[in-house]
Design a protein around this motif. Structure first.
Motif, short mmCIF file in Angstrom:
data_model
loop_
_atom_site.label_atom_id
_atom_site.label_comp_id
_atom_site.label_asym_id
_atom_site.label_seq_id
_atom_site.Cartn_x
_atom_site.Cartn_y
_atom_site.Cartn_z
N PHE A 5 47.28 -17.29 44.39
CA PHE A 5 47.04 -18.69 44.58
C PHE A 5 47.70 -19.04 46.09
CE2 PHE A 5 49.29 -22.81 44.91
CZ PHE A 5 48.35 -23.57 44.65
N THR A 6 48.63 -18.29 46.71
CA THR A 6 49.04 -18.56 48.06
C THR A 6 48.15 -18.06 49.04
OG1 THR A 6 51.50 -18.04 47.16
CG2 THR A 6 50.71 -18.01 49.74
N SER A 7 47.54 -16.88 48.84
CA SER A 7 46.23 -16.45 49.64
C SER A 7 45.16 -17.55 49.85
CB SER A 7 46.19 -14.98 49.42
OG SER A 7 45.31 -14.79 48.28
N TYR A 8 44.68 -17.98 48.55
CA TYR A 8 43.77 -18.93 48.41
C TYR A 8 44.25 -20.34 49.25
CZ TYR A 8 40.37 -22.00 46.70
OH TYR A 8 39.41 -23.15 46.58
N ALA A 9 45.31 -20.74 49.03
CA ALA A 9 45.88 -21.95 49.75
C ALA A 9 46.04 -21.73 51.25
CB ALA A 9 47.19 -22.27 49.28
N LEU A 10 46.18 -20.69 51.51
CA LEU A 10 46.03 -20.22 53.09
C LEU A 10 44.69 -20.13 53.67
CD1 LEU A 10 48.86 -17.59 53.57
CD2 LEU A 10 49.04 -20.00 54.43
N THR A 18 41.99 -21.81 52.46
CA THR A 18 41.39 -23.26 52.44
C THR A 18 42.43 -23.83 53.82
OG1 THR A 18 41.48 -22.95 50.15
CG2 THR A 18 41.16 -25.19 51.34
N ALA A 19 43.34 -23.53 54.02
CA ALA A 19 43.93 -24.40 55.01
C ALA A 19 43.76 -23.89 56.48
CB ALA A 19 45.65 -24.54 55.06
N GLN A 35 37.55 -20.53 57.09
CA GLN A 35 36.39 -21.31 57.16
C GLN A 35 36.32 -22.64 56.35
OE1 GLN A 35 34.11 -20.47 59.33
NE2 GLN A 35 32.58 -21.86 59.22
N PRO A 36 36.71 -22.85 55.42
CA PRO A 36 36.54 -24.12 54.69
C PRO A 36 37.43 -25.22 55.32
CG PRO A 36 37.31 -22.38 52.94
CD PRO A 36 37.22 -21.82 54.38
N SER A 37 38.41 -25.03 56.15
CA SER A 37 39.33 -25.97 56.95
C SER A 37 38.49 -26.75 57.83
CB SER A 37 40.57 -25.32 57.53
OG SER A 37 40.04 -24.46 58.63
N GLN A 38 37.41 -26.22 58.20
CA GLN A 38 36.24 -27.12 59.08
C GLN A 38 35.85 -28.23 58.30
OE1 GLN A 38 36.00 -26.14 62.21
NE2 GLN A 38 37.29 -24.48 61.81
#
Length: 43
Positions: free
Chosen positions: A18-23, A25-26, A29-32
């Motif tokens: 969960f932590t790696s997925y949150a990082l 996402t933040a 690439q999806p952070s764009q």
């Protein structure tokens, strides 16, 4: 292995994933695609 050890390993694995997925996402690439609502309103 004991049941307690397996449960601890399972919960630790969930926490790490969960932590790696949150990082990702933040900061990945999806952070764009994320928007910053405070810039939309201005002062």
């Amino acid at each position: 292995m004991e049941t307690t050890t397996l449960i601890a390993i399972f919960i630790s694995g969930l926490l790490v994933s969960f932590t790696s997925y949150a990082l990702y996402t933040a900061f990945g690439q999806p952070s764009q695609q994320l928007r910053y609502p405070f810039e939309e309103h201005g002062n």
